[in-house]
Design an enzyme around this catalytic site. Structure first.
Site, short mmCIF file in Angstrom:
data_model
loop_
_atom_site.label_atom_id
_atom_site.label_comp_id
_atom_site.label_asym_id
_atom_site.label_seq_id
_atom_site.Cartn_x
_atom_site.Cartn_y
_atom_site.Cartn_z
N TYR A 144 -5.38 -16.60 -18.40
CA TYR A 144 -6.59 -16.41 -18.72
C TYR A 144 -6.76 -14.90 -18.98
O TYR A 144 -6.23 -14.31 -18.13
CB TYR A 144 -7.74 -16.70 -17.57
N ASP A 239 -1.04 -8.24 -19.06
CA ASP A 239 -2.65 -8.21 -18.49
C ASP A 239 -2.55 -7.97 -17.04
O ASP A 239 -2.33 -9.07 -16.16
CB ASP A 239 -3.39 -9.67 -18.99
N LYS A 267 -11.13 -4.58 -12.78
CA LYS A 267 -11.45 -5.09 -11.28
C LYS A 267 -11.13 -3.92 -10.30
O LYS A 267 -11.99 -3.02 -10.22
CB LYS A 267 -10.30 -6.12 -10.99
P1 KE4 Z 1 -13.34 -9.89 -16.95
O1 KE4 Z 1 -13.99 -9.74 -18.31
O2 KE4 Z 1 -13.98 -11.18 -16.11
O3 KE4 Z 1 -13.78 -8.51 -16.19
O4 KE4 Z 1 -11.70 -9.89 -17.04
C1 KE4 Z 1 -11.30 -10.95 -17.71
C2 KE4 Z 1 -9.86 -11.12 -17.06
C3 KE4 Z 1 -8.65 -10.85 -17.95
N1 KE4 Z 1 -7.50 -10.89 -17.37
C4 KE4 Z 1 -7.35 -11.51 -16.09
C5 KE4 Z 1 -5.98 -11.61 -15.59
C6 KE4 Z 1 -8.51 -11.87 -15.15
O5 KE4 Z 1 -8.26 -12.62 -14.11
C7 KE4 Z 1 -9.78 -11.91 -15.88
C8 KE4 Z 1 -10.95 -12.42 -14.94
N2 KE4 Z 1 -10.62 -13.20 -13.65
C9 KE4 Z 1 -11.54 -14.17 -13.54
C10 KE4 Z 1 -10.99 -14.75 -12.11
N3 KE4 Z 1 -9.82 -14.95 -12.06
C11 KE4 Z 1 -12.79 -13.33 -13.29
C12 KE4 Z 1 -13.77 -14.40 -12.44
C13 KE4 Z 1 -15.11 -14.94 -13.27
O6 KE4 Z 1 -14.50 -15.15 -14.52
O7 KE4 Z 1 -16.15 -15.11 -12.85
#
Ligand code: KE4
Length: 430
Positions: A144, A239, A267
Site C-alpha cells: 500500500y 516506500d 509518519k
Molecule cells: P498517508 O497518506 O496515510 O500518510 O501514507 C500512505 C502510506 C504510504 N506508504 C506506506 C508504506 C503506508 O503504510 C502508508 C499509510 N499506512 C496506513 C497504515 N498501514 C495508514 C493508516 C490509515 O490509512 O489510516
C-alpha cells in the site's frame, strides 16, 4: 468495559463523516466491533472518552516511536506555535529537518517535504515518469502506497482489510499503467521487467511490507530488484513511510544495505504531525519545479510546527543504542507471543523485522499477499475484541502491523503477553 460514550460519539460522527471516521481502517469493520474514541494519550497509554485506558500497539500507525505526548516534542511544537503556525515561505526549520533527513538516509542527496505519505509516493512516481519519459509503474500485490489513483490496484492496508475489489473511481486509463505483481517472487519480477522494461518508469516497493501485515523481503529479493532496475534504467522507489527511521536511523535501505533511486518518507519524520517527504539523487530531484519541469506543490508543505516536531523526534532517535534497546523490547515481546501460541496450541505465524511485527492466524509461512490472505481474519477479530476488553489496543486489522515504541515498559509488555496467553487460550477453547 463501559464504552457508552464512544458508542454515542460514533453515532453522531456517522451523521457528518462517512463511516464516522477520517480513514477507513479506523472503523474497525473487519474486527467486528465499533471503534473507541480516544480522548488523550501519554507515553504508551491511550485513554478513551469513557475513561478506559489501553496499552497502545498502534502508535498512530507508526509515527509515535517515542510514545505519545513526548515532552521534548510537545515543547518543540508549543514553542514553534508561539512564532506563528504557517507562512507559506522558506523557513530555517525546513532546511534544518531536510539536512537531518539527507544526512540520515544513505541514498538521499535532496528531499522535498509534503503533507502525507500519499503525497510523497504520488510525487515520487510523477517524478520517475517525468525523469524517464515512461508511463508504466510496477507495484506489488498487498503493498500500500497511499490512496493516489495509480496505487489502488491490489493494494494493501484498508483496501484488503475492507475487501474492496479493484479500484472503483480510478479510470481504466490509469489502471492500465499500473502493473501489480506478487511480492518476493523474483521470477515474475524478472519476467515482467525484461518484457516491459522500456515502458516502465519505476518500481515502487515497501522494502519490508507492512500493509498486508508484516512481510519481510526474501534474502535476495531487494538486491535482485536493485540489479534489474539499474540494468533496465528503471527508477527504484523505496516506500519507507513505515520503515523510514523505524528499522534504523537510515531506514530499511541502511538496514539491508540496498540503495534506491528515490525514497518516500512519512509518519515518524513528522513526530505525529502531518509530514511526508520524497527524496533521492540530485540528478533526479533537480527535475522537480522550480528547477525542473515536474510540478509538485503544497500550501502547508514544510509547515513550521511539523518541522519542529520532526526535528525534535529525530534528535531523540540519535540517542546512543536507541534502536538496540527498541529491538530488544520487540524481540522480548515477539518471543512472548510465540510462546503464548505454542502454549495454547493455536497456529500463529509471527513475522517481525525490528520493532514491526504481525501475528498471522495461520500455520503457513507468510511471504506474500496470497499467503497472508490465508490468515483467519475472524479469529483475529475475536482476538482483537478480547484484547481490547483487557486494555490492550491492537491494530483493528489482521493486515496491519504492531509497533513497539520506546515508551513501552517491560512490565507493560509482560502484561500484554499475559493477556495474549489468556486470549489465545480462549480462542483454543471456543
Ligand atoms: P498517508 O497518506 O496515510 O500518510 O501514507 C500512505 C502510506 C504510504 N506508504 C506506506 C508504506 C503506508 O503504510 C502508508 C499509510 N499506512 C496506513 C497504515 N498501514 C495508514 C493508516 C490509515 O490509512 O489510516
Amino acid at each position: 468495559m463501559n464504552t457508552s460514550i464512544s458508542e454515542k460519539m460514533f453515532e453522531m460522527a456517522k451523521k457528518v463523516i462517512p463511516g464516522g471516521v477520517n480513514s477507513p481502517v479506523r472503523a474497525c469493520r473487519s474486527v467486528g466491533c465499533d471503534p473507541v474514541f480516544i480522548q488523550k494519550a501519554k507515553g504508551s497509554t491511550v485513554y478513551d472518552v469513557d475513561g478506559n485506558e489501553y496499552v497502545d500497539f498502534v502508535s498512530s500507525w507508526g509515527p509515535m516511536i517515542h510514545g505519545h505526548a513526548q515532552p521534548e516534542i510537545v515543547e518543540a511544537i508549543t514553542e514553534a506555535a508561539k512564532d506563528g503556525t504557517s507562512f507559506g515561505a522558506p523557513t530555517t526549520k525546513e532546511m534544518a529537518l531536510a539536512s537531518m533527513v539527507v544526512e540520515a538516509v544513505p541514498s538521499l542527496e535532496k528531499v522535498r517535504f509534503v503533507n502525507s505519505g500519499t503525497e510523497a509516493t504520488m510525487s515520487a512516481v510523477r517524478l520517475a515518469r517525468g525523469f524517464t519519459g515512461r508511463d508504466v509503474i510496477v507495484k506489488f500485490d498487498g503493498c500500500y502506497h497511499g490512496h493516489a489513483d495509480s496505487f489502488l490496484i491490489k493494494a494493501g492496508s484498508g483496501v484488503i482489510t475492507l475487501g474492496i475489489p479493484g479500484s472503483p473511481g480510478v479510470p481504466q486509463d490509469i489502471v492500465k499503467n499500473t502493473i501489480s505483481i506478487p511480492y518476493n517472487n523474483e521470477e515474475v519480477l524478472e519476467q515482467t521487467l525484461r518484457e516491459k522494461g522500456d515502458t516502465i518508469a519505476c518500481v515502487i516497493v515497501e522494502p519490508v511490507a507492512g500493509n498486508m501485515g508484516c512481510v519481510p523481503p526474501g534474502a535476495t529479493f531487494l538486491q535482485k530488484l536493485r540489479d534489474l532496475t539499474s540494468e533496465l534504467g528503471i527508477v527504484l522507489i523505496f516506500d519507507e513511510v513505515i520503515t523510514g527511521f523505524r528499522l534504523s536511523y537510515g531506514g530499511a535501505q541502511e538496514h539491508f544495505g540496498i540503495m534506491p533511486d528515490l525514497t518516500c518518507l512519512g509518519k515518524i519524520i513528522g513526530g505525529g504531525l502531518p509530514v511526508g517527504a520524497y527524496g533521492g539523487k540530485a540528478e533526479i530531484m533537480d527535475q522537480i519545479a522550480p528547477d525542473g519541469p515536474v510540478y509538485q506543490a503544497g500550501t502547508l508543505s514544510g509547515n513550521p510546527l511539523a518541522m519542529a516536531a520532526g526535528i525534535a523526534n529525530l534528535k531523540l532517535l540519535q540517542k546512543p543504542d536507541f534502536y538496540k534497546e527498541l529491538n530488544e523490547k520487540a524481540e522480548f515481546f515477539a518471543d512472548g507471543l510465540n510462546k503464548a501460541a505454542e502454549k495454547a496450541g493455536i497456529p500463529v505465524t509471527l513475522n517481525r523485522v525490528g520493532s514491526l511485527m504481525t501475528g498471522f492466524f495461520t500455520k503457513a509461512k507468510v511471504t506474500d499477499f496470497e499467503s497472508a490472505m490465508e490468515a483467519d481474519v475472524d479469529c483475529y477479530g475475536r482476538h482483537y475484541r478480547q484484547m481490547l476488553s483487557k486494555g490492550i489496543y491492537l491494530a483493528p486489522s489482521q493486515f496491519e502491523v504492531l509497533f513497539i515504541s520506546a515508551a513501552h515498559s517491560i512490565d507493560e509488555l509482560k502484561k500484554a503477553i499475559e493477556m495474549t496467553e489468556w486470549s489465545f487460550k480462549k480462542l483454543a477453547e471456543d
